[in-house]
Design a protein around this motif. Structure first.
Motif, PDB file in Angstrom:
ATOM      1  N   GLN A  64       0.832  -1.208   0.000  1.00  0.00           N
ATOM      2  CA  GLN A  64       0.000   0.000   0.000  1.00  0.00           C
ATOM      3  C   GLN A  64       0.863   1.252   0.000  1.00  0.00           C
ATOM      4  OE1 GLN A  64      -2.795  -0.358   3.230  1.00  0.00           O
ATOM      5  NE2 GLN A  64      -3.827  -2.107   2.288  1.00  0.00           N
ATOM      6  N   ARG A  65       1.984   1.220   0.707  1.00  0.00           N
ATOM      7  CA  ARG A  65       2.886   2.385   0.745  1.00  0.00           C
ATOM      8  C   ARG A  65       3.429   2.654  -0.655  1.00  0.00           C
ATOM      9  NH1 ARG A  65       6.034   1.223   4.912  1.00  0.00           N
ATOM     10  NH2 ARG A  65       7.525   0.043   3.708  1.00  0.00           N
ATOM     11  N   ILE A  66       3.835   1.601  -1.350  1.00  0.00           N
ATOM     12  CA  ILE A  66       4.381   1.765  -2.698  1.00  0.00           C
ATOM     13  C   ILE A  66       3.326   2.344  -3.637  1.00  0.00           C
ATOM     14  CG2 ILE A  66       5.218   0.486  -4.725  1.00  0.00           C
ATOM     15  CD1 ILE A  66       6.596  -1.421  -2.652  1.00  0.00           C
TER      16      ILE A  66
ATOM     17  N   ASP B 179      -0.041   3.375 -16.193  1.00  0.00           N
ATOM     18  CA  ASP B 179       1.418   3.375 -16.113  1.00  0.00           C
ATOM     19  C   ASP B 179       1.890   2.594 -14.878  1.00  0.00           C
ATOM     20  OD1 ASP B 179       1.740   4.804 -18.445  1.00  0.00           O
ATOM     21  OD2 ASP B 179       2.092   6.734 -17.456  1.00  0.00           O
ATOM     22  N   MET B 180       1.161   2.755 -13.765  1.00  0.00           N
ATOM     23  CA  MET B 180       1.518   2.011 -12.558  1.00  0.00           C
ATOM     24  C   MET B 180       1.430   0.506 -12.809  1.00  0.00           C
ATOM     25  SD  MET B 180      -0.391   4.274  -9.609  1.00  0.00           S
ATOM     26  CE  MET B 180      -0.184   3.050  -8.332  1.00  0.00           C
ATOM     27  N   SER B 181       0.439   0.065 -13.587  1.00  0.00           N
ATOM     28  CA  SER B 181       0.295  -1.368 -13.845  1.00  0.00           C
ATOM     29  C   SER B 181       1.485  -1.896 -14.642  1.00  0.00           C
ATOM     30  CB  SER B 181      -1.026  -1.673 -14.550  1.00  0.00           C
ATOM     31  OG  SER B 181      -1.024  -1.205 -15.873  1.00  0.00           O
TER      32      SER B 181
ATOM     33  N   ALA C 191      -7.643  -0.613  -5.835  1.00  0.00           N
ATOM     34  CA  ALA C 191      -8.068  -1.137  -4.528  1.00  0.00           C
ATOM     35  C   ALA C 191      -7.006  -0.867  -3.471  1.00  0.00           C
ATOM     36  CB  ALA C 191      -8.362  -2.635  -4.635  1.00  0.00           C
ATOM     37  N   SER C 192      -5.745  -1.121  -3.792  1.00  0.00           N
ATOM     38  CA  SER C 192      -4.661  -0.864  -2.831  1.00  0.00           C
ATOM     39  C   SER C 192      -4.594   0.609  -2.464  1.00  0.00           C
ATOM     40  CB  SER C 192      -3.309  -1.303  -3.402  1.00  0.00           C
ATOM     41  OG  SER C 192      -3.228  -2.699  -3.469  1.00  0.00           O
ATOM     42  N   TYR C 193      -4.736   1.469  -3.468  1.00  0.00           N
ATOM     43  CA  TYR C 193      -4.689   2.912  -3.210  1.00  0.00           C
ATOM     44  C   TYR C 193      -5.862   3.333  -2.317  1.00  0.00           C
ATOM     45  CZ  TYR C 193      -4.308   7.932  -3.975  1.00  0.00           C
ATOM     46  OH  TYR C 193      -4.181   9.287  -3.792  1.00  0.00           O
ATOM     47  N   HIS C 194      -7.043   2.812  -2.612  1.00  0.00           N
ATOM     48  CA  HIS C 194      -8.235   3.132  -1.820  1.00  0.00           C
ATOM     49  C   HIS C 194      -8.030   2.719  -0.355  1.00  0.00           C
ATOM     50  CE1 HIS C 194     -12.454   3.584  -0.730  1.00  0.00           C
ATOM     51  NE2 HIS C 194     -12.401   2.361  -0.217  1.00  0.00           N
ATOM     52  N   HIS C 195      -7.526   1.505  -0.138  1.00  0.00           N
ATOM     53  CA  HIS C 195      -7.282   1.033   1.231  1.00  0.00           C
ATOM     54  C   HIS C 195      -6.222   1.892   1.925  1.00  0.00           C
ATOM     55  CE1 HIS C 195      -9.924  -2.377   0.964  1.00  0.00           C
ATOM     56  NE2 HIS C 195      -9.296  -2.842  -0.105  1.00  0.00           N
TER      57      HIS C 195
END
Length: 180
Positions: A134-136, A150-152, A164-168
């Motif tokens: 999540q930090r990354i 781009d992140m993918s 989902a990770s960003y939302h959490h």
């Protein structure tokens, strides 16, 4: 400090790889350092990962195929170098990266690391307490303003999983900042 456009650098790549590499360092060196630093936390580790990133970019500059943006290509190399260093640290250290983030957030060095105002320091300290993945994701999206697409490419996972990770991560940070 000079900042060149991707088109400037791509044009230089066609004629002079060394010049193009200097342009890359001038344009992206600081951004890459801070991207890596937010991931690996410690300055010495960030320096090592940045040096490895630039060495890998130099070794492979002539193989850059323009299939992605130069920015995405460099961030992929930088992220991979940071993750290699994080995984090496996990294997060799008695303290986990998550514990290191919590320690750093609560340490004197952590509080003096950031030049920002109190709100920025609280945000940074909350980010340091997030689980590694999540930090990354939060750092890349929030600080580097990278698109999920781009992140993918950089993180080799789906845009949906990243969202989902960003939302959490955002929810956890909000809870931490609100005293929860």
């Amino acid at each position: 400090m000079s900042h060149f456009t991707e088109d400037d650098i791509r044009a230089a790549l066609a004629t002079d790889a060394e010049k193009a590499f200097r342009m890359i360092v001038d344009t992206y060196g600081s951004k890459l350092y801070w991207h890596i630093r937010r991931l690996v936390i410690l300055h010495e580790d960030a320096d090592d990962a940045l040096q490895n990133t630039l060495l890998n970019a130099w070794r492979n500059i002539e193989n850059f195929r323009n299939e992605s943006s130069l920015y995405t290509w460099l961030y992929t190399i930088a992220t991979n170098e940071a993750l290699v260093l994080i995984n090496k640290r996990k294997r060799n250290a008695a303290i986990s990266l998550d514990d290191l983030g919590v320690w750093f957030a609560n340490s004197v060095e952590g509080s003096s690391w950031f030049d920002g105002d109190e709100a920025q320091m609280k945000l940074q300290n909350a980010v340091l307490k997030l689980p590694e993945k999540q930090r990354i994701v939060f750092n890349i999206k929030y600080f580097d303003d990278m698109t999920y697409e781009d992140m993918s490419v950089v993180l080799k996972t789906s845009a949906g999983a990243l969202k989902a990770s960003y939302h959490h991560a955002v929810k956890k940070i909000e809870n931490m900042l609100n005293g929860g």
